[in-house]
Design an enzyme around this catalytic site. Structure first.
Site, mmCIF file in Angstrom:
data_model
loop_
_atom_site.group_PDB
_atom_site.id
_atom_site.type_symbol
_atom_site.label_atom_id
_atom_site.label_comp_id
_atom_site.label_asym_id
_atom_site.label_seq_id
_atom_site.Cartn_x
_atom_site.Cartn_y
_atom_site.Cartn_z
ATOM 1 C CB SER A 128 11.475 -2.908 -24.123
ATOM 2 O OG SER A 128 10.358 -3.347 -24.854
ATOM 3 C CE LYS A 131 7.548 -1.154 -22.942
ATOM 4 N NZ LYS A 131 8.284 -1.763 -24.061
ATOM 5 C CB SER A 314 8.691 -4.874 -20.957
ATOM 6 O OG SER A 314 9.349 -4.206 -22.017
#
Length: 483
Positions: A128, A131, A314
């Site tokens: 993640s 992102k 997230s």
């Protein structure tokens, strides 16, 4: 005789004092000892209380941003950690628990000088941390203050209304909440406004509800994702409108999701229409409205607010939606490939290397194992956010989870070996089965702003020591100067 009497009186007084002197002295000593003990048990009883020690001003949470560094006014002459000492400390802390390896980099945010480098140019699965790339691309392409509009259009038939997606996947089922990010635009408010427009137009019903989700194109489900992750609710097929970031309820963060969020949202809208007295035909279908006939509209939270929510929690579904909107704003198709292409394009505009040999993108949320990004690229992205010339990127600062306090770091930095970073480290997390990543920034004890990225691949699944290694290493940065 008087003298004898007087002498006898003095003798009797002296004798009495002798009998009382030692008990009184003993009592006095005991009282003094008692006072000392009580004072020890109750600090400050016998003296003014001392103020509790606090972090230096540059390690407090900033209440404003500075164009110079993006975090808060810092002393430009604050000492920079000595690379050799920093490397000694990090090499001792940054060790995987069992299998795998961890790459990493630390940079001085002001100058870009590399202070620590462990295979920072090696391609890694970033989870993640992806992102962060999506965040800067969305802010750059869309602008921090942009909003997405969900409209209700009249159909070619006057008794048809078309709920039209504009990219807002944070719709709420109730009334629009101007203070919220998720739920800023609410279906109950849209339904009430639609009912008023229908009444003005003389439409009495029954009304057919359609949904237009054509803003996004291509496959709703990314073929690079594991179907097990989809089944577990890590994400869902993507459409251009959704309730609760593609979940059944805003309070549910795990478990199954709607597999067609557009139809699910339209069904909820139909229920809200019925609740305000509009006669609605059963069922929902896809269709197109007349753009010139807007019955109702509601705007989302700003892109800045959505980016912050995406980073802090997230949110995979929201990340992919922002990626699609970035693609459309960048002249690309609103597909998964369009999103990755647009992210690459916007990173290139920031001067970050995006050659396919150095960066491979299969999605923009980080679920795909085919993603390959280097620790250096992540550190450069964080540096662009904190210190780069594009001030629009500063809007992402609030989204970084704070160690031990917020978002995906709220339950970390509680171990004695990592607690020194609590409240100081601000970083985006990343976790897959054999992947752990942490990229962010920290102002060290000398007042120097540092950016970092640590990425572990091939790790032993579930080994708690890997997160601790990441957190311990970030805490090392918080406690520098390292000289």
């Amino acid at each position: 005789m008087k003298g004898v009497k007087n002498g006898g009186a003095r003798k009797r007084v002296s004798t009495a004092w002798g009998r009382l002197k030692w008990p009184m002295l003993l009592t006095l000593v005991l009282l003094c000892l008692g006072a000392i003990v009580v004072a020890g048990m109750v600090p400050g009883l016998l003296s003014a209380p001392k103020p509790s020690p606090s972090a230096p001003p540059w390690q407090q949470e900033p209440d404003h941003l500075s164009e110079a560094n993006g975090v808060l006014p810092l002393d430009p002459d604050a000492p920079v950690p000595v690379p050799a000492e920093l490397s000694r400390l990090l090499n001792g802390a940054l060790k995987p628990s069992g299998a795998g390896s961890i790459t990493g980099i630390v940079m001085d945010a002001s100058t870009g000088t590399v202070l620590f480098d462990r295979d920072a140019n090696a391609n890694r699965i970033p989870a993640s941390n992806m992102k962060l790339l999506t965040a800067v691309a969305a802010l750059k392409a869309l602008g921090p203050e942009s909003r997405f509009t969900t409209r209700v259009l009249a159909g070619s038939d006057a008794s048809t209304v078309v709920l039209t997606g504009g990219g807002d996947v944070l719709l709420g089922a109730g009334a629009s909440d101007p203070e919220a990010v998720m739920g800023r635009s609410g279906l109950a408010t849209l339904a009430s406004d639609t009912a008023a427009s229908l009444a003005t137009a003389g439409v009495k019903g029954p009304v057919t509800v359609q949904v237009d989700d054509s803003l996004f194109s291509g496959a709703p489900l990314n073929p690079a994702w594991s179907l097990d992750d989809v089944a577990a609710g890590e994400t869902a097929p993507l459409f251009s409108l959704a309730l609760n970031s593609g979940r059944y309820s805003p309070t549910l963060t795990t478990g199954p999701r709607p597999q067609d969020s557009a139809v699910t949202t339209a069904q909820a809208f139909a229920e809200q229409l019925a609740a305000v007295g509009v006669q609605v035909r059963p069922g929902v279908e896809r269709g197109k409205g007349v753009p010139a006939k807007v019955l109702a509209a509601a705007e989302s939270a700003t892109v800045s607010e959505q980016v912050d929510l995406m980073l802090e929690t997230s949110d995979n579904f929201l990340a992919e939606a922002l990626g699609r909107m970035t693609a459309i704003a960048s002249g690309q198709e609103g597909t998964y490939d369009g999103a990755t292409s647009a992210v690459r394009q916007r990173l290139g505009e920031l001067g970050i290397a995006t050659d396919p040999k150095q960066m491979q993108l299969a999605d923009v949320s980080g679920l795909a194992l085919e993603n390959q990004v280097t620790a250096r690229q992540f550190a450069e992205v964080v540096r662009a956010i904190t210190s780069g010339p594009d001030l629009s990127l500063r809007a992402a600062l609030d989204g970084f989870p704070v160690a031990g306090l917020t978002g995906t770091l709220d339950d970390r930095y509680v171990d004695p070996s990592t607690a020194q970073g609590a409240g100081l480290v601000r970083a985006k997390t990343g976790t897959l089965n054999t992947v752990i990543a942490l990229s962010g920034y920290v102002v060290d004890a000398d007042g120097r702003l540092l950016v970092f990225s640590f990425i572990g691949n091939g790790l032993e699944p579930g080994a708690a020591g890997n997160k601790e290694a990441m957190d311990r290493s970030a805490s090392v940065l918080a406690s520098c100067g390292c000289r």
